[in-house]
Motif scaffolding. Structure first.
Motif, mmCIF file in Angstrom:
data_model
loop_
_atom_site.group_PDB
_atom_site.id
_atom_site.type_symbol
_atom_site.label_atom_id
_atom_site.label_comp_id
_atom_site.label_asym_id
_atom_site.label_seq_id
_atom_site.Cartn_x
_atom_site.Cartn_y
_atom_site.Cartn_z
ATOM 1 N N TYR A 110 -59.883 -42.923 -118.240
ATOM 2 C CA TYR A 110 -60.694 -44.099 -118.570
ATOM 3 C C TYR A 110 -62.111 -43.945 -118.023
ATOM 4 C CZ TYR A 110 -62.305 -48.957 -118.484
ATOM 5 O OH TYR A 110 -63.044 -50.113 -118.646
ATOM 6 N N ASP A 133 -58.369 -43.769 -125.559
ATOM 7 C CA ASP A 133 -58.499 -44.551 -126.788
ATOM 8 C C ASP A 133 -58.532 -46.044 -126.481
ATOM 9 O OD1 ASP A 133 -58.428 -42.209 -128.184
ATOM 10 O OD2 ASP A 133 -56.286 -42.318 -128.634
ATOM 11 N N ALA A 134 -59.247 -46.792 -127.314
ATOM 12 C CA ALA A 134 -59.400 -48.223 -127.096
ATOM 13 C C ALA A 134 -58.065 -48.955 -127.131
ATOM 14 C CB ALA A 134 -60.353 -48.813 -128.139
ATOM 15 N N ASP A 135 -57.143 -48.506 -128.004
ATOM 16 C CA ASP A 135 -55.851 -49.197 -128.074
ATOM 17 C C ASP A 135 -55.044 -48.993 -126.803
ATOM 18 O OD1 ASP A 135 -55.589 -46.504 -128.640
ATOM 19 O OD2 ASP A 135 -53.822 -46.793 -129.914
ATOM 20 N N ARG A 136 -55.166 -47.816 -126.188
ATOM 21 C CA ARG A 136 -54.461 -47.578 -124.926
ATOM 22 C C ARG A 136 -55.081 -48.385 -123.794
ATOM 23 N NH1 ARG A 136 -52.773 -41.129 -124.766
ATOM 24 N NH2 ARG A 136 -51.532 -41.168 -126.684
ATOM 25 N N ALA A 184 -56.486 -51.282 -124.169
ATOM 26 C CA ALA A 184 -56.023 -52.654 -124.386
ATOM 27 C C ALA A 184 -54.580 -52.827 -123.927
ATOM 28 C CB ALA A 184 -56.165 -53.020 -125.865
ATOM 29 N N GLN A 185 -53.722 -51.836 -124.195
ATOM 30 C CA GLN A 185 -52.320 -51.925 -123.778
ATOM 31 C C GLN A 185 -52.200 -52.018 -122.260
ATOM 32 O OE1 GLN A 185 -50.639 -48.419 -125.520
ATOM 33 N NE2 GLN A 185 -50.415 -49.320 -127.563
ATOM 34 N N GLU A 196 -54.623 -52.950 -120.089
ATOM 35 C CA GLU A 196 -55.247 -54.180 -119.588
ATOM 36 C C GLU A 196 -54.355 -55.390 -119.817
ATOM 37 O OE1 GLU A 196 -59.083 -54.307 -121.422
ATOM 38 O OE2 GLU A 196 -60.003 -53.086 -119.823
ATOM 39 N N LYS A 197 -53.560 -55.350 -120.876
ATOM 40 C CA LYS A 197 -52.608 -56.433 -121.125
ATOM 41 C C LYS A 197 -51.566 -56.506 -120.007
ATOM 42 C CE LYS A 197 -49.605 -58.304 -124.750
ATOM 43 N NZ LYS A 197 -49.045 -58.080 -126.117
#
Length: 255
Positions: free
Chosen positions: A195, A201-204, A206-207, A209-210
């Protein structure tokens, strides 16, 4: 002196000067090595030829290395938990097509052949991990991107092999072989590193951070310390806090 065997042998070695107390004065010398070397004079040396031996690592109180002070065997070091127990496992890739392709000169270095070799190595590692019950593995690569691709592809290789051969076990928890016994903290640390380099990747992102991912321990520690300092300063009208000062359980100190 560690790796002391390097200063044994013939007088021509530059490192042999450490035995010369006139050039490097010392009250005591402690030599440490895992591979002691014993030397004997040959006929040419006995005849006075150049290259006379300067030091042999015999257990001799009057010798250059002195008497042996302590010996720790590998088996004892393993029993004490100082060294890891290990076995050498040789993996042989027997695919004749791959072996033939690698002998094609320039074509043997093509992306297609390199990819086939990559898959063969991944397969070999997963199979060896299953058969030998590896808890974790360390793989060396010349290129960082290849190392990342190797690790990223292992779960798929493990799933494919498990589907084709149920004896190629996956961990009871259902995790891929590549993560069996792998510390979660190390995995999270690797994610933070990717990171920070902007390689995730942005989706990872987001996963994670969720799930409440903390990207920087330093930032969190700063915010917590700042909040405690504000509270203590509000109560005491200054921030010259002693080392033992706390605010609501958090340490506050001016240093």
């Amino acid at each position: 002196m560690d790796e002391a065997h390097r200063v044994s042998g013939r007088i021509g070695k530059p490192w042999a000067v450490v035995h010369d107390n006139t050039r490097i004065p010392s009250l005591r010398r402690l030599y440490v090595t895992a591979t002691p070397r014993l030397w004997q004079l040959g006929d040419e040396d006995e005849a006075g030829a150049p290259g006379e031996l300067v030091a042999s690592m015999d257990d001799d109180p009057d010798g250059p290395f002195g008497g042996r002070a302590f010996t720790l065997t590998l088996s004892e070091a393993i029993d004490r938990g100082i060294c890891a127990p290990y076995e050498v496992v040789c993996v042989d890739a027997t695919g004749t097509a791959l072996q033939a392709a690698q002998l094609l000169g320039a074509e043997g270095r093509s992306a297609k052949v390199r990819g086939a070799r990559f898959a063969a190595l991944q397969t070999a590692l997963v199979k060896a991990s299953s058969e030998e019950n590896f808890r974790r593995t360390l793989v060396f690569h010349h290129v960082v991107k290849e190392a990342e691709a190797f690790a990223a592809g292992l779960p798929d290789i493990a799933a494919h092999l498990h589907a084709a051969d149920r004896s190629c076990n996956r961990p009871r928890s259902g995790w891929p072989v590549s993560l069996a016994g792998f510390p979660l903290g190390q995995w999270a640390a690797d994610a933070r590193r990717f990171y920070a380099r902007g390689e995730m990747d942005a989706d990872r992102v987001a996963q994670l951070e969720k799930l409440g991912m903390v990207w920087s321990h330093f930032d969190v520690a700063w915010e917590e310390g700042l909040a405690a300092a504000r509270g203590w300063a509000a109560e005491n009208c200054h921030l010259l806090a002693p080392l033992s000062a706390t605010f609501q359980g958090a340490a506050v100190a001016s240093g």
